[in-house]
Design an enzyme around this catalytic site. Structure first.
Site, PDB file in Angstrom:
ATOM      1  N   VAL A 171       0.731  -1.292  -0.016  1.00 17.19           N
ATOM      2  CA  VAL A 171      -0.312  -0.201   0.196  1.00 17.19           C
ATOM      3  C   VAL A 171       1.024   1.133  -0.149  1.00 17.19           C
ATOM      4  CG1 VAL A 171      -1.753   1.319   1.361  1.00 17.19           C
ATOM      5  CG2 VAL A 171      -1.827  -1.253   1.198  1.00 17.19           C
ATOM      6  N   HIS A 224       3.272   3.604   6.069  1.00 15.73           N
ATOM      7  CA  HIS A 224       2.713   2.967   7.248  1.00 15.73           C
ATOM      8  C   HIS A 224       3.926   2.318   7.841  1.00 15.73           C
ATOM      9  CE1 HIS A 224       2.446   0.475   3.683  1.00 15.73           C
ATOM     10  NE2 HIS A 224       2.444  -0.680   4.822  1.00 15.73           N
TER      11      HIS A 224
END
Length: 116
Positions: free
Chosen positions: A97, A101
């Site tokens: 993604v 993160h």
């Protein structure tokens, strides 16, 4: 925010997730495919594709992501035995993604960092 980014949609609460921690600028939630007993993702609410881009664009927000990761590790009881904090940056690193993160991973011995 990016309209087609799943993590932007989580940050906006458009998609359901198990929130672990939230601050004005970050969100932490349980990974849907945990790799350890504790596996929490920490994201900044604004969209940045990876940690290198975030660090260059907004060093203070990068620090907030780290502070949130430390708070999550503490709340999850990982500080005493240790935990791993992982940022995958780019496809060769396994980033799936493309919204920065951090993976907060622990709760059991994790083994070597890289496989042979």
């Amino acid at each position: 925010m990016s309209d087609n980014c799943v993590f932007c949609r989580i940050a906006l609460r458009e998609l359901p997730t198990e929130l672990v921690h939230e601050s004005p600028n970050t969100v932490a939630f349980r990974d849907l495919r945990p790799q350890a007993p504790v596996h929490v993702l920490v994201i900044p609410k604004p969209h940045h594709p990876d940690v290198a881009t975030l660090a260059a664009a907004d060093p203070a927000l990068a620090g907030e992501v780290l502070s949130t990761a430390a708070a999550v590790a503490e709340a999850e009881g990982l500080r005493a035995d240790g935990f791993r904090l992982i940022f995958n940056t780019g496809r060769y690193a396994g980033q799936e993604v493309f919204h920065v993160h951090a993976h907060v991973v622990g709760g059991a011995p994790l083994g070597p960092m890289l496989s042979s």
